[in-house]
Structures are given as structure tokens and as C-alpha cells.
Design an enzyme around this catalytic site. Sequence first.
Site, PDB file in Angstrom:
ATOM      1  CE  LYS A 220     -10.607 -76.210 120.378  1.00 54.44           C
ATOM      2  NZ  LYS A 220     -10.168 -76.349 121.776  1.00 54.44           N
TER       3      LYS A 220
HETATM    4  N1  PMP Z   1      -8.086 -71.474 116.135  1.00 55.11           N
HETATM    5  C1  PMP Z   1      -9.392 -71.766 115.962  1.00 55.11           C
HETATM    6  C2  PMP Z   1     -10.042 -71.386 114.674  1.00 55.11           C
HETATM    7  C3  PMP Z   1     -10.113 -72.382 116.992  1.00 55.11           C
HETATM    8  O1  PMP Z   1     -11.424 -72.653 116.824  1.00 55.11           O
HETATM    9  C4  PMP Z   1      -9.468 -72.705 118.211  1.00 55.11           C
HETATM   10  C5  PMP Z   1     -10.260 -73.327 119.317  1.00 55.11           C
HETATM   11  N2  PMP Z   1     -10.954 -72.377 120.103  1.00 55.11           N
HETATM   12  C6  PMP Z   1      -8.110 -72.368 118.346  1.00 55.11           C
HETATM   13  C7  PMP Z   1      -7.454 -71.771 117.277  1.00 55.11           C
HETATM   14  C8  PMP Z   1      -7.372 -72.555 119.645  1.00 55.11           C
HETATM   15  O2  PMP Z   1      -7.242 -73.874 120.090  1.00 55.11           O
HETATM   16  P1  PMP Z   1      -7.266 -74.180 121.645  1.00 55.11           P
HETATM   17  O3  PMP Z   1      -8.683 -74.021 122.101  1.00 55.11           O
HETATM   18  O4  PMP Z   1      -6.787 -75.586 121.769  1.00 55.11           O
HETATM   19  O5  PMP Z   1      -6.362 -73.205 122.332  1.00 55.11           O
END
Ligand code: PMP
Length: 340
Positions: free
Chosen positions: A44
Site C-alpha cells: 500500500k
Molecule cells: N493483503 C493485505 C494484508 C492488505 O492489507 C491488502 C489491502 N487491503 C491486500 C492484501 C489487498 O490489496 P488490494 O487492496 O490492492 O486489493
Amino acid sequence: MKAFDSVIDAIGNTPLVRIRKHDDCCPAQLYAKLEFMNPGGSVKDRLAKYLVSRMERDGTLTANSVLVENSSGNTGAALSMVAAVRGLRCVVTIPDKMSREKISRMRAFGTEVVIAPTAVDADDPRSYYSLARQLANEIPNAVYPDQYNNPLNALAHYESTGPEIWEQTGGAIDAFVCGIGTGGTISGVGRYLKERKPGVQVIGVDPIGSVFHDYFHHKQMSKPHVYDVEGIGEDYLVKAVDFSVIDDIVQVNDAASFAAARSLVREEGILCGGSSGSALYAALQVAPRFAGGNVVVLLPDSGNMYLSKFLDDEWMAGRGHEVESRPSLMATREKAGLIA
Ligand code: PMP
């Protein structure tokens, strides 16, 4: 001098590492993209860097702005880190099932964290989405990135994560396996890879209890329920997910996610989070489709955020999960039914 101007410039260019322990019997070669190597600890960071630079450029974000966001903890940490560098106030809402490590990390950066109940509908005024919207309306000069609905989310990955994976694999990639939370990562990386090589298969990973799997396969909304894995899955259809670049969505439960993540830590020395385990487990399930090929699995965050949870044997036992004497990829594969 080889130095970055700030920690924000150290975001990205994460390593791609071969997963070795299953070489003898996994039909495809798996590679892990270690997104926890970003300075804020997760994939992120890329979104926060991209959002803030775009919003500064178009004048949305100024020195008086207050960043307000809803997050499962990683976007919150990334925005907190960027806010610290810029000297901005930051307020993040988070559901109460998320680890205390994630809450402490945001507070360490100086962020105000508002904890919301997990087990309420997205449109309930108490949900972390509703609270963020409400705070964004109330706080003067608030800027609400709204990662679940913001097209910049996928664009951040289209412009950084996707090209990196393409470069690192030299285009020799047959499948990309990635958890879906907001959907930003899979949508941006998936679109980029398919534009370069239309045959690349993009496989989403969804926890049991979330709605994406049934919507994708049956165009039906299943009844969501709470699960332990953090950061993936949602209880409503999120605008940031671009289903058109996704070829398949695989469902994984908590037990398989945690067993796979614990085996990554113990056997490969990769200190990853629970959703990384979900992605690895899904990759092992689909690997027979890519025999002799290369599969890239994205590992979103670090085990540091779960030392009090699935990496703690007492916590595992307390939640009714098996505590293996020696977590192994072999055992994980057996559980996935991949070994006779
Ligand atoms: N795994 C974790 C631990 C996350 O914090 C996130 C973000 N919500 C994701 C996967 C998924 O990423 P995205 O939001 O880009 O789908």
C-alpha cells in the site's frame, strides 16, 4: 552520494524471490514479490505515494489538508508515513478485527486511529467506511482518498508494480496470483501484464466469507461473514475491482491461509502476513495449469503485523487452528489436495 530525498522515494523496486522448497513436486515455478519490503511495510505504500503526488500536483492536497481514510491498516500506515514526511494530520478508521500491531504502527506515525466494529454492514453508520465518510465531511480541509472507489488505486499499480514484475521476469510470466481487498493491486497489475502479454492468467484470491468469488463465478451476491485473514475480501462489490482483467478467483479459508503463511516463514525465511499465505495456497492450487511455467505470487505485507496473531501458537490454538510441529509447504500442499 546514493541517497533518496525522503523515505517516500524508497517505495517500490521490491525483490522477486524464487520459492524453493516445493521445487521437486510443484509443476510450476513460483516466484514471490515481496511487497513487505516497502518502507511502510506493505504494497500500500505504492498507493499512498501515487495518490499524494497526484493530489499535490492537481492542488487537491495542500499544506493544510487532513488525510482521512478507511483502511484495514496497511493503506492507513502508508498514508501515515507519507503524512509524517509532509507534516500533515492523518485520521484513519479501521475495523476492530485488525491486529493491534497495525493500530500501534499508525499511532507511532502520529495518526489518529478510529476503531469501528467489523461485524456490521458496509452501509451501517458504524462501519469503518461510513465513519471515514462522516469524518471527511466534518473535519475542515479533509481529503478523503476513498481507496475502494478511486481509479488512482489501480493506476498506482499499473504504473509501478506491473512494470516491475514484467521487468523482473523478463516477460517470462504465465500467471499472476494476487489477493483482492480493494482490488487495486490485481486490477492495475493485471491490466498492465495483459497489455504486454494477453496470455498471462490473472488469478484473484478471495477468503471464504467475502463476496468476490461468488459474484465472479455466478453473478450472485453471497451472504458475507467475518473471517480471520486481514486485508482481503469485502462484504460488498467494490468499484476499484476490474473484473475484466481477472481470469479466475480462487477461494481460500483461514486455516489454509495461515498454514501456508507459516510455512513461508519457517521454510523460506519469508516473514509474510496471512493474506500472503492465502495467495501462496491459491498458487499451489492452480500451479498444475501452468506446468513448466512461471507463476508470480504477490505477498502484500509483513509477518511483523501478526506476531500476536497467526504467528503466535497460543493465538492459533485459541482460534481452533491446528498448530503444526513444523509448518511445511509439503503439508500445505497435501491439505490443498495437490499430493495423492
Ligand atoms: N493483503 C493485505 C494484508 C492488505 O492489507 C491488502 C489491502 N487491503 C491486500 C492484501 C489487498 O490489496 P488490494 O487492496 O490492492 O486489493
